[in-house]
Design a protein around this motif. Structure first.
Motif, PDB file in Angstrom:
ATOM      1  N   CYS A  46      33.788  48.087  36.034  1.00  0.00           N
ATOM      2  CA  CYS A  46      32.503  47.881  35.315  1.00  0.00           C
ATOM      3  C   CYS A  46      31.347  47.649  36.277  1.00  0.00           C
ATOM      4  O   CYS A  46      31.531  46.771  37.334  1.00  0.00           O
ATOM      5  N   ALA A  47      30.368  48.701  36.006  1.00  0.00           N
ATOM      6  CA  ALA A  47      29.247  48.612  36.725  1.00  0.00           C
ATOM      7  C   ALA A  47      28.155  48.505  35.774  1.00  0.00           C
ATOM      8  O   ALA A  47      28.000  49.333  34.950  1.00  0.00           O
ATOM      9  N   ASN A  48      27.355  47.437  36.029  1.00  0.00           N
ATOM     10  CA  ASN A  48      26.021  47.068  34.983  1.00  0.00           C
ATOM     11  C   ASN A  48      26.630  47.419  33.496  1.00  0.00           C
ATOM     12  O   ASN A  48      25.779  48.151  32.592  1.00  0.00           O
ATOM     13  N   ASN A  49      27.792  46.388  33.328  1.00  0.00           N
ATOM     14  CA  ASN A  49      28.143  46.559  31.797  1.00  0.00           C
ATOM     15  C   ASN A  49      28.587  48.006  31.503  1.00  0.00           C
ATOM     16  O   ASN A  49      28.639  48.134  30.144  1.00  0.00           O
ATOM     17  N   ILE A  50      28.760  48.926  32.325  1.00  0.00           N
ATOM     18  CA  ILE A  50      29.433  50.411  31.776  1.00  0.00           C
ATOM     19  C   ILE A  50      30.686  50.536  32.483  1.00  0.00           C
ATOM     20  O   ILE A  50      30.833  50.298  33.622  1.00  0.00           O
ATOM     21  N   PRO A  51      31.657  50.731  31.452  1.00  0.00           N
ATOM     22  CA  PRO A  51      33.002  50.869  32.178  1.00  0.00           C
ATOM     23  C   PRO A  51      33.108  52.294  33.005  1.00  0.00           C
ATOM     24  O   PRO A  51      32.563  53.286  32.807  1.00  0.00           O
ATOM     25  N   ASP A  52      33.969  52.154  34.295  1.00  0.00           N
ATOM     26  CA  ASP A  52      34.059  53.247  34.879  1.00  0.00           C
ATOM     27  C   ASP A  52      35.746  53.362  35.443  1.00  0.00           C
ATOM     28  O   ASP A  52      36.189  52.398  36.020  1.00  0.00           O
ATOM     29  N   VAL A  53      36.174  54.477  34.920  1.00  0.00           N
ATOM     30  CA  VAL A  53      37.644  54.745  35.036  1.00  0.00           C
ATOM     31  C   VAL A  53      37.738  55.935  35.781  1.00  0.00           C
ATOM     32  O   VAL A  53      37.055  56.839  36.046  1.00  0.00           O
ATOM     33  N   ARG A  54      38.827  55.684  36.880  1.00  0.00           N
ATOM     34  CA  ARG A  54      39.356  56.672  37.744  1.00  0.00           C
ATOM     35  C   ARG A  54      41.085  56.572  37.842  1.00  0.00           C
ATOM     36  O   ARG A  54      41.531  55.523  37.599  1.00  0.00           O
ATOM     37  N   THR A  55      41.462  57.654  38.306  1.00  0.00           N
ATOM     38  CA  THR A  55      43.114  57.484  38.500  1.00  0.00           C
ATOM     39  C   THR A  55      43.141  57.160  39.870  1.00  0.00           C
ATOM     40  O   THR A  55      42.753  57.776  40.930  1.00  0.00           O
ATOM     41  N   VAL A  56      44.307  56.282  40.137  1.00  0.00           N
ATOM     42  CA  VAL A  56      44.712  55.766  41.530  1.00  0.00           C
ATOM     43  C   VAL A  56      46.263  55.660  41.635  1.00  0.00           C
ATOM     44  O   VAL A  56      46.837  56.018  40.586  1.00  0.00           O
ATOM     45  N   VAL A  57      46.694  55.707  42.665  1.00  0.00           N
ATOM     46  CA  VAL A  57      48.095  55.665  42.974  1.00  0.00           C
ATOM     47  C   VAL A  57      48.691  54.305  42.957  1.00  0.00           C
ATOM     48  O   VAL A  57      47.834  53.308  43.524  1.00  0.00           O
ATOM     49  N   SER A  58      49.686  53.873  42.157  1.00  0.00           N
ATOM     50  CA  SER A  58      50.288  52.674  42.055  1.00  0.00           C
ATOM     51  C   SER A  58      51.127  52.318  43.493  1.00  0.00           C
ATOM     52  O   SER A  58      52.069  53.136  43.716  1.00  0.00           O
ATOM     53  N   ARG A  59      50.619  51.358  44.181  1.00  0.00           N
ATOM     54  CA  ARG A  59      51.257  51.207  45.474  1.00  0.00           C
ATOM     55  C   ARG A  59      52.263  49.978  45.316  1.00  0.00           C
ATOM     56  O   ARG A  59      52.939  49.851  46.287  1.00  0.00           O
ATOM     57  N   GLY A  60      52.158  48.903  44.216  1.00  0.00           N
ATOM     58  CA  GLY A  60      53.032  48.103  44.404  1.00  0.00           C
ATOM     59  C   GLY A  60      53.179  47.138  42.850  1.00  0.00           C
ATOM     60  O   GLY A  60      51.854  47.311  42.264  1.00  0.00           O
ATOM     61  N   LEU A  82      34.205  46.011  42.248  1.00  0.00           N
ATOM     62  CA  LEU A  82      34.989  44.967  42.345  1.00  0.00           C
ATOM     63  C   LEU A  82      34.492  43.502  43.026  1.00  0.00           C
ATOM     64  O   LEU A  82      34.559  42.476  42.597  1.00  0.00           O
ATOM     65  N   GLN A  83      33.500  43.606  44.102  1.00  0.00           N
ATOM     66  CA  GLN A  83      32.800  42.583  44.417  1.00  0.00           C
ATOM     67  C   GLN A  83      31.905  42.197  43.780  1.00  0.00           C
ATOM     68  O   GLN A  83      31.665  40.914  43.917  1.00  0.00           O
ATOM     69  N   SER A  84      31.220  42.981  42.745  1.00  0.00           N
ATOM     70  CA  SER A  84      30.387  42.212  41.900  1.00  0.00           C
ATOM     71  C   SER A  84      31.034  41.932  40.524  1.00  0.00           C
ATOM     72  O   SER A  84      30.249  41.051  39.811  1.00  0.00           O
ATOM     73  N   ASN A  85      32.014  42.560  40.215  1.00  0.00           N
ATOM     74  CA  ASN A  85      32.835  42.141  38.901  1.00  0.00           C
ATOM     75  C   ASN A  85      34.211  42.462  39.022  1.00  0.00           C
ATOM     76  O   ASN A  85      34.744  43.510  39.189  1.00  0.00           O
ATOM     77  N   LYS A  86      34.873  41.164  39.006  1.00  0.00           N
ATOM     78  CA  LYS A  86      36.491  41.390  39.555  1.00  0.00           C
ATOM     79  C   LYS A  86      37.312  41.871  38.228  1.00  0.00           C
ATOM     80  O   LYS A  86      38.560  42.084  38.292  1.00  0.00           O
ATOM     81  N   ASN A  87      36.819  41.834  36.928  1.00  0.00           N
ATOM     82  CA  ASN A  87      37.473  42.414  35.639  1.00  0.00           C
ATOM     83  C   ASN A  87      37.827  43.672  35.710  1.00  0.00           C
ATOM     84  O   ASN A  87      36.941  44.554  36.015  1.00  0.00           O
ATOM     85  N   VAL A  88      39.039  43.928  35.587  1.00  0.00           N
ATOM     86  CA  VAL A  88      39.598  45.236  35.575  1.00  0.00           C
ATOM     87  C   VAL A  88      40.688  45.711  34.584  1.00  0.00           C
ATOM     88  O   VAL A  88      41.202  44.469  33.980  1.00  0.00           O
ATOM     89  N   ALA A  89      40.883  46.575  34.266  1.00  0.00           N
ATOM     90  CA  ALA A  89      42.221  47.028  33.306  1.00  0.00           C
ATOM     91  C   ALA A  89      42.705  48.189  33.941  1.00  0.00           C
ATOM     92  O   ALA A  89      42.339  49.285  34.665  1.00  0.00           O
ATOM     93  N   LEU A  90      43.967  48.379  33.701  1.00  0.00           N
ATOM     94  CA  LEU A  90      45.028  49.497  34.340  1.00  0.00           C
ATOM     95  C   LEU A  90      45.495  50.043  33.134  1.00  0.00           C
ATOM     96  O   LEU A  90      46.109  49.272  32.046  1.00  0.00           O
ATOM     97  N   LEU A  91      45.840  51.261  33.037  1.00  0.00           N
ATOM     98  CA  LEU A  91      46.654  51.882  31.859  1.00  0.00           C
ATOM     99  C   LEU A  91      47.629  52.691  32.679  1.00  0.00           C
ATOM    100  O   LEU A  91      47.246  53.900  33.319  1.00  0.00           O
TER     101      LEU A  91
END
Length: 166
Positions: A46-60, A82-91
């Protein structure tokens, strides 16, 4: 070569824990097999209360589905987010298996040099080359050149506090 998927049948489900164990095994397989649908995961910050999603590789991913690892470029916007807001979601989603796993949690950007070095050294050359370009992710590319990849790799871990599985 395509990965042969395990399909879950109703006779294999006698409890919710059976579904959890199946999903966990598939998530762990996705870390190891690049053709598995759980190898790629949608990662939302999340950046400035706007969700930001991208595809990443699951490494562990650990056996309790409570700790997930991805690698990122230090120069990417996701690290700043992540440094400004540690809350995340994975799908994670598998069309073939009709299986979706959602996780919500708190991300931690790894800064310990030995941990970073260990993950970098045990990654494939192909994976490490992803961090070898002089232009930061998300920047327009004028030309393709390379630089030392190690300076750009970052490892982030994720501690889940909620999932659909339990």
């Amino acid at each position: 070569m395509a990965h042969s998927l395990n399909l879950l049948t109703s006779d294999q489900l006698s409890s919710p824990d059976d579904l959890f164990q199946f999903a966990l095994a598939e998530l762990q397989l996705g870390v190891k097999k690049s053709a598995h649908p759980f190898h790629l995961v949608s990662f939302s910050t999340c950046a400035n209360n706007i969700p930001d999603v991208r595809t990443v590789v699951s490494r562990g991913i650990n056996e309790h589905l409570s700790h997930v690892r991805i690698h990122s470029d230090n120069r990417s916007q996701k690290i700043n987010q992540l440094q400004s807001n540690k809350n995340v979601a994975l799908l994670y989603y598998s069309v073939q298996q009709k299986l979706q796993v959602r996780l919500h949690g708190s991300a931690h950007v790894v800064s310990h040099e030995d941990t970073l070095s260990n993950h970098f050294n045990f990654s494939s050359l192909h994976s490490n080359l992803c961090y070898a370009f002089p232009i930061a992710p998300g920047s327009p590319i004028q030309q393709q050149t390379k630089e030392a990849a190690y300076d750009n790799i970052n490892v982030s871990t994720f501690d889940a506090f909620e999932s659909d599985a339990r």
